[in-house]
Design a protein around this motif. Structure first.
Motif, mmCIF file in Angstrom:
data_model
loop_
_atom_site.group_PDB
_atom_site.id
_atom_site.type_symbol
_atom_site.label_atom_id
_atom_site.label_comp_id
_atom_site.label_asym_id
_atom_site.label_seq_id
_atom_site.Cartn_x
_atom_site.Cartn_y
_atom_site.Cartn_z
ATOM 1 N N HIS A 1 3.233 0.285 -5.207
ATOM 2 C CA HIS A 1 2.225 0.390 -6.557
ATOM 3 C C HIS A 1 2.077 1.899 -6.863
ATOM 4 O O HIS A 1 2.499 2.751 -6.059
ATOM 5 C CB HIS A 1 0.777 0.075 -5.962
ATOM 6 C CG HIS A 1 -0.345 0.309 -7.059
ATOM 7 N ND1 HIS A 1 -0.208 -0.390 -8.293
ATOM 8 C CD2 HIS A 1 -1.596 0.924 -7.024
ATOM 9 C CE1 HIS A 1 -1.171 -0.321 -8.934
ATOM 10 N NE2 HIS A 1 -1.955 0.674 -8.269
ATOM 11 N N VAL A 2 2.552 1.989 -8.147
ATOM 12 C CA VAL A 2 2.793 3.376 -8.578
ATOM 13 C C VAL A 2 1.779 3.745 -9.789
ATOM 14 O O VAL A 2 1.619 3.242 -10.539
ATOM 15 C CB VAL A 2 4.264 3.453 -9.324
ATOM 16 C CG1 VAL A 2 4.603 4.910 -9.870
ATOM 17 C CG2 VAL A 2 5.624 3.282 -8.458
ATOM 18 N N ALA B 1 2.785 6.775 -4.871
ATOM 19 C CA ALA B 1 3.170 5.469 -4.476
ATOM 20 C C ALA B 1 2.533 4.860 -3.315
ATOM 21 O O ALA B 1 2.177 5.657 -2.405
ATOM 22 C CB ALA B 1 4.778 5.545 -4.339
ATOM 23 N N SER B 2 2.193 3.830 -3.390
ATOM 24 C CA SER B 2 1.682 3.049 -2.364
ATOM 25 C C SER B 2 2.039 1.602 -2.011
ATOM 26 O O SER B 2 2.902 1.078 -2.637
ATOM 27 C CB SER B 2 -0.036 3.041 -2.402
ATOM 28 O OG SER B 2 -0.308 2.442 -3.578
ATOM 29 N N ASP C 1 5.599 15.455 -2.231
ATOM 30 C CA ASP C 1 4.679 15.865 -0.949
ATOM 31 C C ASP C 1 4.919 14.371 -0.220
ATOM 32 O O ASP C 1 4.354 13.605 -0.540
ATOM 33 C CB ASP C 1 3.268 16.163 -1.271
ATOM 34 C CG ASP C 1 2.422 16.382 -0.147
ATOM 35 O OD1 ASP C 1 2.782 15.688 0.912
ATOM 36 O OD2 ASP C 1 1.469 16.899 -0.501
ATOM 37 N N VAL C 2 5.854 14.479 0.934
ATOM 38 C CA VAL C 2 6.266 13.478 1.515
ATOM 39 C C VAL C 2 4.916 12.698 2.334
ATOM 40 O O VAL C 2 5.055 11.636 2.240
ATOM 41 C CB VAL C 2 7.078 14.003 2.527
ATOM 42 C CG1 VAL C 2 7.626 12.759 3.284
ATOM 43 C CG2 VAL C 2 8.613 14.470 1.713
ATOM 44 N N ALA C 3 4.099 13.524 2.823
ATOM 45 C CA ALA C 3 2.885 13.034 3.606
ATOM 46 C C ALA C 3 2.105 12.257 2.523
ATOM 47 O O ALA C 3 1.631 11.380 3.048
ATOM 48 C CB ALA C 3 2.102 14.218 4.206
ATOM 49 N N LYS C 4 2.090 12.394 1.186
ATOM 50 C CA LYS C 4 1.138 11.900 0.435
ATOM 51 C C LYS C 4 1.842 10.846 -0.496
ATOM 52 O O LYS C 4 1.377 10.332 -1.243
ATOM 53 C CB LYS C 4 0.440 13.246 -0.600
ATOM 54 C CG LYS C 4 -0.616 13.755 0.206
ATOM 55 C CD LYS C 4 -1.179 14.786 -0.748
ATOM 56 C CE LYS C 4 -2.110 15.715 -0.214
ATOM 57 N NZ LYS C 4 -2.815 16.809 -0.944
ATOM 58 N N ASN C 5 3.066 10.954 -0.169
ATOM 59 C CA ASN C 5 4.072 9.880 -1.172
ATOM 60 C C ASN C 5 3.951 10.068 -2.490
ATOM 61 O O ASN C 5 3.577 9.115 -3.344
ATOM 62 C CB ASN C 5 3.594 8.636 -0.793
ATOM 63 C CG ASN C 5 4.075 8.058 0.697
ATOM 64 O OD1 ASN C 5 4.850 8.216 1.507
ATOM 65 N ND2 ASN C 5 2.835 7.567 1.173
ATOM 66 N N GLY D 1 4.937 2.698 -12.964
ATOM 67 C CA GLY D 1 3.654 2.834 -13.238
ATOM 68 C C GLY D 1 3.257 2.342 -14.805
ATOM 69 O O GLY D 1 4.212 2.132 -15.471
ATOM 70 N N GLN D 2 2.046 2.584 -14.987
ATOM 71 C CA GLN D 2 1.645 2.162 -16.465
ATOM 72 C C GLN D 2 1.683 3.079 -17.422
ATOM 73 O O GLN D 2 1.835 2.816 -18.701
ATOM 74 C CB GLN D 2 0.113 1.641 -16.209
ATOM 75 C CG GLN D 2 -0.303 0.653 -15.345
ATOM 76 C CD GLN D 2 0.267 -0.531 -16.209
ATOM 77 O OE1 GLN D 2 0.368 -0.942 -17.291
ATOM 78 N NE2 GLN D 2 1.047 -1.556 -15.275
#
Length: 117
Positions: free
Chosen positions: A3-4, A24-25, A72-76, A108-109
């Motif tokens: 999900h972007v 991204a998730s 930010d890798v930690a936050k994707n 994404g949208q």
């Protein structure tokens, strides 16, 4: 499934700055790169910039020196800092996340950016 979600678009005057974010998730394993395309009315979608999992960046010639992509890798999450924006009218910026191999690309949208003169 990835999900972007983009954020950060808006209206800005020529010469101004704007920062876009893209998170991204979901199934984020094996994401090779994330980045941005943009599309202006009546024009084809074009690549703006991307950043790979190793941190390598790539920019369209038209934006080099004015746009910086980071992550930010930690936050994707990836960010696109846009400076010295030109009055080119509205465009929708689409974030993508591309997986390795045949994992596909996720979009994404879109978020609209309008640069006024």
């Amino acid at each position: 499934q990835v999900h972007v979600v983009e954020s950060g678009g808006g209206l800005v005057q020529a010469g101004g700055s704007l920062r876009l974010s893209c998170a991204a998730s979901g199934n984020i394993l094996n994401i090779y790169s994330m980045g941005w395309h943009r599309q202006a009315p009546g024009k084809q979608r074009e690549l703006v910039a991307f950043i790979t999992s190793s941190g390598r960046t790539n920019y369209a010639d038209s934006v080099k020196g004015r746009i910086t992509i980071s992550r930010d890798v930690a936050k994707n999450t990836v960010y696109q800092q846009m400076n010295s924006l030109k009055a080119e009218g509205p465009a929708v910026y689409y974030c993508f996340a591309m997986k390795t191999g045949c994992g596909g690309a996720y979009w994404g949208q879109g978020t609209q950016v309008t640069v006024s003169s």
